[in-house]
Design an enzyme around this catalytic site. Structure first.
Site, PDB file in Angstrom:
ATOM      1  N   GLY A   1     -19.868 -29.442   4.172  1.00 33.73           N
ATOM      2  CA  GLY A   1     -20.941 -29.121   3.225  1.00 33.73           C
ATOM      3  C   GLY A   1     -21.280 -30.283   2.296  1.00 33.73           C
ATOM      4  O   GLY A   1     -22.046 -30.111   1.344  1.00 33.73           O
TER       5      GLY A   1
ATOM      6  N   GLU B   1     -21.526 -44.458   6.479  1.00 30.08           N
ATOM      7  CA  GLU B   1     -21.447 -45.098   5.148  1.00 30.08           C
ATOM      8  C   GLU B   1     -22.775 -44.938   4.412  1.00 30.08           C
ATOM      9  O   GLU B   1     -23.258 -45.852   3.740  1.00 30.08           O
ATOM     10  CB  GLU B   1     -20.998 -46.556   5.271  1.00 30.08           C
ATOM     11  CG  GLU B   1     -19.680 -46.625   6.020  1.00 30.08           C
ATOM     12  CD  GLU B   1     -18.695 -47.655   5.561  1.00 30.08           C
ATOM     13  OE1 GLU B   1     -18.954 -48.363   4.586  1.00 30.08           O
ATOM     14  OE2 GLU B   1     -17.622 -47.733   6.191  1.00 30.08           O
TER      15      GLU B   1
ATOM     16  N   LEU C   1     -14.147 -38.925   2.612  1.00 23.13           N
ATOM     17  CA  LEU C   1     -15.068 -38.397   1.624  1.00 23.13           C
ATOM     18  C   LEU C   1     -15.840 -37.201   2.194  1.00 23.13           C
ATOM     19  O   LEU C   1     -15.886 -36.125   1.577  1.00 23.13           O
ATOM     20  CB  LEU C   1     -16.037 -39.533   1.215  1.00 23.13           C
ATOM     21  CG  LEU C   1     -17.125 -39.228   0.197  1.00 23.13           C
ATOM     22  CD1 LEU C   1     -16.505 -38.899  -1.169  1.00 23.13           C
ATOM     23  CD2 LEU C   1     -18.082 -40.428   0.032  1.00 23.13           C
TER      24      LEU C   1
ATOM     25  N   ARG D   1     -33.931 -45.882  -6.413  1.00 24.74           N
ATOM     26  CA  ARG D   1     -33.398 -45.615  -7.764  1.00 24.74           C
ATOM     27  C   ARG D   1     -33.256 -46.917  -8.555  1.00 24.74           C
ATOM     28  O   ARG D   1     -33.518 -46.964  -9.753  1.00 24.74           O
ATOM     29  CB  ARG D   1     -32.035 -44.932  -7.673  1.00 24.74           C
ATOM     30  CG  ARG D   1     -32.140 -43.453  -7.356  1.00 24.74           C
ATOM     31  CD  ARG D   1     -30.736 -42.856  -7.353  1.00 24.74           C
ATOM     32  NE  ARG D   1     -30.773 -41.452  -7.003  1.00 24.74           N
ATOM     33  CZ  ARG D   1     -29.696 -40.683  -6.945  1.00 24.74           C
ATOM     34  NH1 ARG D   1     -28.508 -41.178  -7.229  1.00 24.74           N
ATOM     35  NH2 ARG D   1     -29.798 -39.418  -6.620  1.00 24.74           N
TER      36      ARG D   1
ATOM     37  N   GLN E   1     -44.904 -63.760  28.911  1.00 31.48           N
ATOM     38  CA  GLN E   1     -45.069 -63.807  27.457  1.00 31.48           C
ATOM     39  C   GLN E   1     -44.696 -62.473  26.785  1.00 31.48           C
ATOM     40  O   GLN E   1     -44.178 -62.459  25.674  1.00 31.48           O
ATOM     41  CB  GLN E   1     -46.516 -64.172  27.117  1.00 31.48           C
ATOM     42  CG  GLN E   1     -46.655 -64.657  25.697  1.00 31.48           C
ATOM     43  CD  GLN E   1     -48.091 -65.009  25.354  1.00 31.48           C
ATOM     44  OE1 GLN E   1     -49.002 -64.228  25.587  1.00 31.48           O
ATOM     45  NE2 GLN E   1     -48.290 -66.187  24.816  1.00 31.48           N
TER      46      GLN E   1
ATOM     47  N   GLU F   1     -17.453 -33.968   4.037  1.00 34.46           N
ATOM     48  CA  GLU F   1     -17.008 -32.620   4.399  1.00 34.46           C
ATOM     49  C   GLU F   1     -18.181 -31.925   5.076  1.00 34.46           C
ATOM     50  O   GLU F   1     -19.318 -32.408   4.991  1.00 34.46           O
ATOM     51  CB  GLU F   1     -16.596 -31.843   3.143  1.00 34.46           C
ATOM     52  CG  GLU F   1     -15.424 -32.486   2.437  1.00 34.46           C
ATOM     53  CD  GLU F   1     -14.965 -31.719   1.190  1.00 34.46           C
ATOM     54  OE1 GLU F   1     -15.523 -30.636   0.909  1.00 34.46           O
ATOM     55  OE2 GLU F   1     -14.064 -32.229   0.521  1.00 34.46           O
TER      56      GLU F   1
ATOM     57  N   SER G   1     -24.400 -36.312   2.919  1.00 34.28           N
ATOM     58  CA  SER G   1     -25.175 -37.199   2.038  1.00 34.28           C
ATOM     59  C   SER G   1     -24.927 -36.837   0.571  1.00 34.28           C
ATOM     60  O   SER G   1     -24.834 -37.717  -0.285  1.00 34.28           O
ATOM     61  CB  SER G   1     -26.667 -37.071   2.352  1.00 34.28           C
ATOM     62  OG  SER G   1     -26.940 -37.670   3.590  1.00 34.28           O
TER      63      SER G   1
ATOM     64  N   GLY H   1     -34.067 -53.477  32.193  1.00 36.05           N
ATOM     65  CA  GLY H   1     -34.666 -52.468  33.085  1.00 36.05           C
ATOM     66  C   GLY H   1     -33.635 -51.511  33.650  1.00 36.05           C
ATOM     67  O   GLY H   1     -32.722 -51.087  32.929  1.00 36.05           O
ATOM     68  N   GLY H   2     -33.744 -51.213  34.950  1.00 32.31           N
ATOM     69  CA  GLY H   2     -32.858 -50.228  35.583  1.00 32.31           C
ATOM     70  C   GLY H   2     -31.381 -50.510  35.347  1.00 32.31           C
ATOM     71  O   GLY H   2     -30.619 -49.618  34.961  1.00 32.31           O
TER      72      GLY H   2
HETATM   73  N1  CAA Z   1     -20.131 -48.158  -8.300  1.00 31.57           N
HETATM   74  C1  CAA Z   1     -19.560 -47.462  -9.303  1.00 31.57           C
HETATM   75  N2  CAA Z   1     -20.066 -46.293  -9.742  1.00 31.57           N
HETATM   76  C2  CAA Z   1     -21.165 -45.805  -9.119  1.00 31.57           C
HETATM   77  C3  CAA Z   1     -21.807 -46.483  -8.067  1.00 31.57           C
HETATM   78  C4  CAA Z   1     -21.248 -47.713  -7.658  1.00 31.57           C
HETATM   79  N3  CAA Z   1     -21.790 -48.417  -6.665  1.00 31.57           N
HETATM   80  N4  CAA Z   1     -22.865 -45.759  -7.653  1.00 31.57           N
HETATM   81  C5  CAA Z   1     -22.900 -44.670  -8.425  1.00 31.57           C
HETATM   82  N5  CAA Z   1     -21.878 -44.695  -9.306  1.00 31.57           N
HETATM   83  C6  CAA Z   1     -21.574 -43.730 -10.358  1.00 31.57           C
HETATM   84  C7  CAA Z   1     -22.819 -43.514 -11.210  1.00 31.57           C
HETATM   85  O1  CAA Z   1     -22.909 -44.513 -12.220  1.00 31.57           O
HETATM   86  C8  CAA Z   1     -22.579 -42.155 -11.784  1.00 31.57           C
HETATM   87  O2  CAA Z   1     -21.716 -42.244 -12.909  1.00 31.57           O
HETATM   88  P1  CAA Z   1     -22.137 -41.565 -14.324  1.00 31.57           P
HETATM   89  O3  CAA Z   1     -22.296 -40.112 -14.013  1.00 31.57           O
HETATM   90  O4  CAA Z   1     -20.980 -41.894 -15.212  1.00 31.57           O
HETATM   91  O5  CAA Z   1     -23.421 -42.228 -14.705  1.00 31.57           O
HETATM   92  C9  CAA Z   1     -21.832 -41.436 -10.678  1.00 31.57           C
HETATM   93  O6  CAA Z   1     -21.292 -42.442  -9.817  1.00 31.57           O
HETATM   94  C10 CAA Z   1     -22.714 -40.496  -9.882  1.00 31.57           C
HETATM   95  O7  CAA Z   1     -23.769 -41.270  -9.370  1.00 31.57           O
HETATM   96  P2  CAA Z   1     -25.142 -40.611  -8.960  1.00 31.57           P
HETATM   97  O8  CAA Z   1     -25.679 -39.824 -10.109  1.00 31.57           O
HETATM   98  O9  CAA Z   1     -26.010 -41.662  -8.383  1.00 31.57           O
HETATM   99  O10 CAA Z   1     -24.652 -39.546  -7.841  1.00 31.57           O
HETATM  100  P3  CAA Z   1     -25.458 -38.602  -6.855  1.00 31.57           P
HETATM  101  O11 CAA Z   1     -24.726 -37.330  -6.716  1.00 31.57           O
HETATM  102  O12 CAA Z   1     -26.896 -38.560  -7.226  1.00 31.57           O
HETATM  103  O13 CAA Z   1     -25.256 -39.325  -5.426  1.00 31.57           O
HETATM  104  C11 CAA Z   1     -25.664 -40.828  -3.638  1.00 31.57           C
HETATM  105  C12 CAA Z   1     -25.620 -40.580  -5.144  1.00 31.57           C
HETATM  106  C13 CAA Z   1     -26.119 -42.272  -3.547  1.00 31.57           C
HETATM  107  C14 CAA Z   1     -26.650 -39.943  -2.912  1.00 31.57           C
HETATM  108  C15 CAA Z   1     -24.233 -40.657  -3.060  1.00 31.57           C
HETATM  109  O14 CAA Z   1     -23.865 -39.295  -3.001  1.00 31.57           O
HETATM  110  C16 CAA Z   1     -24.095 -41.253  -1.670  1.00 31.57           C
HETATM  111  O15 CAA Z   1     -23.892 -42.456  -1.533  1.00 31.57           O
HETATM  112  N6  CAA Z   1     -24.182 -40.397  -0.627  1.00 31.57           N
HETATM  113  C17 CAA Z   1     -23.909 -40.823   0.735  1.00 31.57           C
HETATM  114  C18 CAA Z   1     -22.465 -40.556   1.051  1.00 31.57           C
HETATM  115  C19 CAA Z   1     -21.899 -41.573   1.959  1.00 31.57           C
HETATM  116  O16 CAA Z   1     -22.236 -42.749   1.941  1.00 31.57           O
HETATM  117  N7  CAA Z   1     -20.948 -41.158   2.770  1.00 31.57           N
HETATM  118  C20 CAA Z   1     -20.284 -42.060   3.628  1.00 31.57           C
HETATM  119  C21 CAA Z   1     -19.095 -41.429   4.199  1.00 31.57           C
HETATM  120  S1  CAA Z   1     -17.828 -42.564   4.485  1.00 31.57           S
HETATM  121  C22 CAA Z   1     -18.093 -43.277   5.962  1.00 31.57           C
HETATM  122  O17 CAA Z   1     -19.072 -43.105   6.622  1.00 31.57           O
HETATM  123  C23 CAA Z   1     -17.007 -44.246   6.308  1.00 31.57           C
HETATM  124  C24 CAA Z   1     -16.587 -44.235   7.671  1.00 31.57           C
HETATM  125  O18 CAA Z   1     -15.584 -43.652   7.988  1.00 31.57           O
HETATM  126  C25 CAA Z   1     -17.283 -45.079   8.669  1.00 31.57           C
END
Ligand code: CAA
Length: 378
Positions: free
Chosen positions: A124, A357, A120, A369, A273, A122, A127, A333-334
Site C-alpha cells: 500500500g 528508486e 521501504l 517541486r 540513412q 509496501e 510511490s 530485426g528478427g
Molecule cells: N533528503 C532529506 N530529506 C528529505 C529529502 C531528501 N532528499 N527529500 C524529502 N525530505 C524530507 C522533507 O524535507 C520532508 O521533511 P519535513 O517534513 O521536515 O519538511 C520529509 O522528507 C517529507 O518530504 P515530502 O513532504 O516531500 O514527502 P511526500 O510524502 O510528499 O513524498 C515523494 C515525497 C518524493 C513522493 C517520496 O514519497 C518518494 O520519493 N516516493 C517514491 C518512493 C521511492 O522512491 N521508492 C523507491 C523504493 S526503493 C527501490 O526501488 C530500491 C531498490 O531496491 C532498487
C-alpha cells in the site's frame, strides 16, 4: 576521465568480459545469482567503492562509482544493481549509524562477503512511501516489527536489511529506520517475484511477525527514518542513472557492430540513412545522460547534493535506456527479438529502471517541486 577512472574502467571491462559475460544468457534464463561473482567484485574493491578506507571501502567518489556501475551494467544490469543497492545501505549506515553499528555491519558489506538491501516499499506504499504501514512497537530493550515489505532487491540473498517502519503517527515523521539481520526470529521471506527483466537479481517479499529488534539497531532517532530513506534515494537515483547509461552503451555497441556487418540490398545496413539517424540519436541521448549523471555525482561529491539534478539524471538516463534498447532490437530485426543476441535482455532490463528508486513520474514530481521552490523564493 582521469587516470584512476580509466584504470577502474579497464579493470572492470576485463573482469566482466571474462567472468560475467559468459554466464549471462544461462543465468538470465534460469534466474541464477552467483554469489562468487559478487564476492570477486568485492575482492577487487568494487562493492564498497565510496566508503572510507577505515571501514574497508576504497574512499572513492560517486563520480568514480558511477563509471564503475556503467561498466558492470554493460554486461549485467543485475549485478550492477545489486552493488548499487548494497552501497546505498552502506552509505546509510556510514552517514546515520553510530560507531558500533559501523564497525559491526560495514566491513562485510564493503568487502562484498555480504549484501545489503533497502526496504521501504509496501503493497500500500509504493510511490507514496510515507504511507508505509509496517509497525515497530517499542518494548523493553527494543522494538517489535510487524508487517511486510515488497519488491525488495536482493531479498533472500542479503544479510543486512535497512527496514523503514512506523514508530509514530501517520506520515513521514512517524517513520524510523532499523538494521535487521537475516535469520532474526520473526523475519522470513515471502514470494520471489517472477520478473520480465533483472532476472538474475532476486526480488522478494519480506515478512515480519512479532520480530524483536534490539534498541541498538535503530538508526539515529525515532522519526528520522523517512529522511534517511529520502537522502539515500537521492544518491540511489543518479546511480540508477549510471546503470542505465551502461545498459544503453551496450545496446549501441551491439547495434553499430551488427549494422556494419549485416548486408541487405548489396550494402551494409549501417549505410542506410534511416538507420544512421537512429544510431546518431542513440549516441547523442546516451551522451546527454552520461553528462547529467556525471554532474549529479559531482555535485554530491563536492558537498552540494542537488535533488533536482539527481532526479533529472535518473529520468533522462532511464528513459534513454528504454528507447535505445528498443531501437537496438529494431536495428537487429528478427534476431534482435531472439535470445541469440543480448539486446532483448537489455531491453527487458531497461524497463524496470524507469520504475525503481522512484518511478519516472515521481522524478518529475520532485523536479517540479524544486522548480516551484526556486520560482517562489522571492
Ligand atoms: N533528503 C532529506 N530529506 C528529505 C529529502 C531528501 N532528499 N527529500 C524529502 N525530505 C524530507 C522533507 O524535507 C520532508 O521533511 P519535513 O517534513 O521536515 O519538511 C520529509 O522528507 C517529507 O518530504 P515530502 O513532504 O516531500 O514527502 P511526500 O510524502 O510528499 O513524498 C515523494 C515525497 C518524493 C513522493 C517520496 O514519497 C518518494 O520519493 N516516493 C517514491 C518512493 C521511492 O522512491 N521508492 C523507491 C523504493 S526503493 C527501490 O526501488 C530500491 C531498490 O531496491 C532498487
Amino acid at each position: 576521465m582521469n587516470e584512476i577512472q580509466l584504470e577502474l574502467k579497464n579493470q572492470l571491462e576485463k573482469y566482466r568480459l571474462q567472468k560475467i559475460e559468459p554466464h549471462m544468457e544461462h543465468d538470465d534464463e534460469t534466474e541464477t545469482f552467483r554469489m562468487e561473482i559478487f564476492q570477486e567484485l568485492g575482492a577487487l574493491g568494487f562493492t564498497g567503492m565510496t566508503l572510507p578506507e577505515e571501514f574497508g571501502g576504497m574512499g572513492l567518489s560517486y563520480e568514480d562509482f558511477s563509471i564503475a556501475l556503467s561498466e558492470i551494467a554493460k554486461s549485467s544490469v543485475s549485478y550492477a544493481v545489486t552493488i548499487s543497492v548494497s552501497c546505498m545501505v552502506q552509505a546509510i549506515i556510514n552517514e546515520f549509524g553510530d560507531l558500533n553499528q559501523k564497525k559491526k555491519y560495514l566491513p562485510a558489506l564493503t568487502a562484498g562477503t555480504e549484501i545489503g538491501a533497502f526496504c521501504l516499499s509496501e503493497s500500500g506504499a509504493g510511490s507514496d512511501a510515507a504511507a508505509l504501514a509496517t509497525t515497530a512497537k517499542k518494548t523493553k530493550g527494543g522494538y517489535i516489527l510487524n508487517g511486510s515489505k515488497i519488491w525488495i532487491t536482493s531479498g533472500g540473498i542479503a544479510k543486512t536489511y535497512i527496514v523503514m517502519a512506523r514508530t509514530g503517527a501517520e506520515g513521514g515523521k512517524g517513520v524510523s529506520a532499523f538494521i535487521v539481520r537475516d535469520g532474526t526470529e520473526g523475519f522470513s521471506y515471502g514470494k520471489k517475484e517472477k520478473k520480465m527483466g533483472w532476472r538474475i537479481s532476486p526480488t522478494r517479499e519480506l515478512l515480519f511477525h512479532n520480530c524483536f529488534i534490539p534498541e541498538e539497531n535503530l538508526l539515529t532517532n525515532e522519526g528520522d527514518g523517512f529522511k534517511i530513506a529520502m537522502s539515500a534515494l537521492e544518491k540511489g537515483r543518479f546511480t540508477i542513472g549510471a546503470i542505465a547509461v551502461g545498459c544503453s552503451e551496450r545496446a549501441l555497441d551491439e547495434s553499430v557492430s551488427y549494422a556494419l556487418g549485416r548486408q541487405q540490398f548489396k550494402q551494409a545496413i549501417f549505410d542506410f540513412q534511416g538507420l544512421q539517424f537512429m544510431m546518431a540519436d542513440m549516441a547523442t541521448e546516451i551522451e546527454c545522460s552520461r553528462l547529467l549523471v556525471q554532474q549529479a555525482a559531482r555535485d554530491y561529491d563536492q558537498g552540494t547534493p542537488n535533488a533536482k539534478l539527481a532526479c533529472m539524471a535518473k529520468l533522462k538516463a532511464t528513459d534513454t535506456a528504454m528507447k535505445v534498447t528498443t531501437d537496438a532490437v529494431q536495428i537487429l530485426g528478427g534476431v534482435g527479438y531472439t535470445r541469440e543476441y543480448p539486446v532483448e535482455r537489455f531491453m527487458r532490463d531497461a524497463k524496470v529502471l524507469q520504475i525503481v528508486e522512484g518511478t519516472n513520474q515521481i522524478q518529475r514530481v520532485v523536479i517540479a517541486r524544486n522548480l516551484k521552490k526556486e520560482y517562489t523564493k522571492h
